[in-house]
Scaffold this motif. Structure first.
Motif, PDB file in Angstrom:
ATOM      1  N   GLY A  27      20.465  59.761  67.882  1.00  0.00           N
ATOM      2  CA  GLY A  27      20.025  59.249  69.000  1.00  0.00           C
ATOM      3  C   GLY A  27      18.971  58.543  68.854  1.00  0.00           C
ATOM      4  N   ASP A  31      17.848  54.406  69.336  1.00  0.00           N
ATOM      5  CA  ASP A  31      16.826  53.938  69.975  1.00  0.00           C
ATOM      6  C   ASP A  31      15.907  52.907  69.267  1.00  0.00           C
ATOM      7  OD1 ASP A  31      17.220  55.086  72.401  1.00  0.00           O
ATOM      8  OD2 ASP A  31      15.410  56.444  72.622  1.00  0.00           O
ATOM      9  N   ASN A  36      23.010  51.971  71.893  1.00  0.00           N
ATOM     10  CA  ASN A  36      23.230  53.071  72.411  1.00  0.00           C
ATOM     11  C   ASN A  36      24.175  53.644  71.366  1.00  0.00           C
ATOM     12  OD1 ASN A  36      22.186  52.937  74.892  1.00  0.00           O
ATOM     13  ND2 ASN A  36      23.710  51.453  75.700  1.00  0.00           N
ATOM     14  N   ASN A 141      21.380  59.091  72.817  1.00  0.00           N
ATOM     15  CA  ASN A 141      19.979  58.444  72.795  1.00  0.00           C
ATOM     16  C   ASN A 141      19.037  59.624  73.614  1.00  0.00           C
ATOM     17  OD1 ASN A 141      21.924  56.206  72.785  1.00  0.00           O
ATOM     18  ND2 ASN A 141      20.051  54.942  72.531  1.00  0.00           N
TER      19      ASN A 141
END
Ligand code: CTP
Length: 444
Positions: A27, A31, A36, A141
């Protein structure tokens, strides 16, 4: 059911710490690139069923390859990319495998399958999957970590243990999904929903399997035959009229009748017996079952099967050799009431574990099964104490006779005529007195 519920509680309850940390790192890495990242497919399905699944499938909204390269660098993993498909496979130092795919909008490719074009990438990606139970995602994320993404009421189907396609062209796009439906149904005690069942029957009667050279067919069949108990799925293959597709040469004879089921059950018994004793020894169960299915047919049928499904030549040769040899040996053993260990040893020595288990499945007489189990549990481990080097040290000159002498000693060992090094030496001197061998006699 909430469409976007948060799964953090289940994640903490069901996954181990390294896996949770890995998901978090994925995640974070997404970012950084403003992509995503989602965990998808069987991983999400099994998490909701609270079952372990070690294969991690990740879908990226963005550039999957760029993301995978970044992630592999951070985690010191090895990476293999397929630029054309926007996919990558990362292998971590601890053996964890991560598949990364790119979610992209490609309306033009599937006009018939898509009623709408206003789908987000992940929604389209999920819509293209095989069954609703496999069409959920978990966002990774940090801001949305653990959020379940369920556009198609998949949770409901999972709760109802129902296997449903997402759209009517699913089996047309990928006929190997017919096998997957059957596999999931049997493995997880799910049920294929009526509409999906009809689509499967339609696909079969439309003979959608023109292209048996699609490697996905064999790969799915292999997976069915590798399940703990493949018999229910094999029955289902017959019910969906897939036998004529799988093994057309067998068609006139092959029904799921008592004899057919009997040999499958015998194969299953032999496999579980072996598993119980040798948990860690590799054994390709699918080979044993395939041999069992082919047991009433001549070699040519297996050969034809292998070439139709593009099974690599090396594996095909091995299967055919095991079939011939196991059947011949079963026959031979069944005609002998009493047979020496050494004879069993030499008869079975060339068979692989799969061939041996197939032989056990074939055996109608107890003596055959006993001979095979004796070989697997004991005889295959027996060695002589003396080696070629020992023979030389004892003064025998190396030559072609060495093999014969050592085999004689092994026979004596197998038949319990000698039990240790001293007895082997005594036997050696008796059978091959120093002056009896012109070539191999002692130097002096
Ligand atoms: N998939 C698909 N059509 C296929 C094969 C796979 O849509 N013919 C999708 C499914 O969403 C599936 C995912 O790709 O969940 C991963 O496939 P795979 O690893 O083969 O299956 P899993 O669902 O993970 O099942 P298993 O537990 O047997 O590995």
């Amino acid at each position: 059911l909430e469409r976007n519920r948060n799964l953090n509680t289940i994640i903490i309850e069901c996954l181990n710490k390294p896996m949770i940390e890995l998901l978090q790192k994925i995640g974070l890495a997404a970012d950084e690139l403003q992509f995503n990242a989602f965990a998808v497919g069987g991983f999400v399905r099994d998490l909701l069923l609270k079952k372990n699944n070690l294969d991690l499938d990740i879908v990226i909204e963005g550039d999957g390859i760029q993301f995978a390269k970044n992630l592999a660098r951070k985690l010191q993993g090895r990476i293999k990319t397929h630029e054309r498909f926007g996919t990558a496979m990362i292998m971590l130092p601890d053996g964890t495998k991560i598949d990364v795919a790119t979610a992209r909008l490609e309306y033009y490719e599937y006009p018939a399958a898509l009623p709408t074009v206003e789908l987000s990438s992940i929604k389209l990606d999920l819509y293209r999957r095989d069954f609703t139970i496999n069409a959920m995602a978990i966002q990774l994320n940090p801001e949305h970590f653990g959020t379940l993404i369920d556009f198609f009421n998949c949770q409901n189907d999972l709760n109802q243990r129902s296997i449903k396609v997402l759209h009517n062209l699913s089996f047309v796009e990928d006929p190997s999904r017919i096998f997957r439906a059957i596999r999931f149904e049997a493995r997880m005690a799910f049920e294929i929903a009526p509409h999906t069942r009809r689509l499967m029957h339609n696909a079969v009667s439309m003979q959608l399997f023109g292209k048996t050279d699609d490697p996905r067919f064999f790969s799915e069949l292999k997976q069915i035959l590798s399940e703990e108990d493949p018999v229910p799925a094999i029955r289902r293959l017959a019910e969906f009229n897939l036998f004529p597709f799988l093994w057309p040469e067998l068609k006139p004879h092959l029904k799921v009748d008592r004899r057919f089921l009997h040999i499958l059950h015998q194969a299953q018994r032999a496999i579980s017996w072996f598993r119980l004793l040798y948990l860690d020894e590799p054994c390709h169960n699918w080979m044993v079952y395939l041999l069992a299915i082919m047991s009433r047919s001549p070699d040519e049928v297996l050969t034809a099967f292998c070439s139709r499904f593009q099974i690599p030549q090396k594996i095909a040769d091995r299967l055919i050799w095991q079939k011939t040899h196991a059947e011949k040996t079963a026959n031979l053993l069944s005609r002998r009431e009493i047979i020496a260990n050494s004879e069993i040893y030499w008869l079975l020595k060339e068979l692989s574990i799969e061939g041996l288990l197939y032989l056990m499945a074939l055996a109608r007489k107890n003596q055959v099964k006993k001979a095979a189990s004796n070989y697997v549990t004991a005889l295959r481990y027996i060695r002589t104490d003396l080696t070629g080097d020992d023979l030389m040290a004892l003064g025998y000159r190396p030559g072609p006779e060495f093999k014969m002498i050592l085999n004689d000693l092994l026979d004596a060992r197998l038949d319990d005529r000698v039990h240790n090094r001293e007895e082997e030496i005594a036997l050696l001197h008796r059978t091959y007195p120093p002056d009896s061998l012109a070539a191999a006699g002692p130097h002096a």
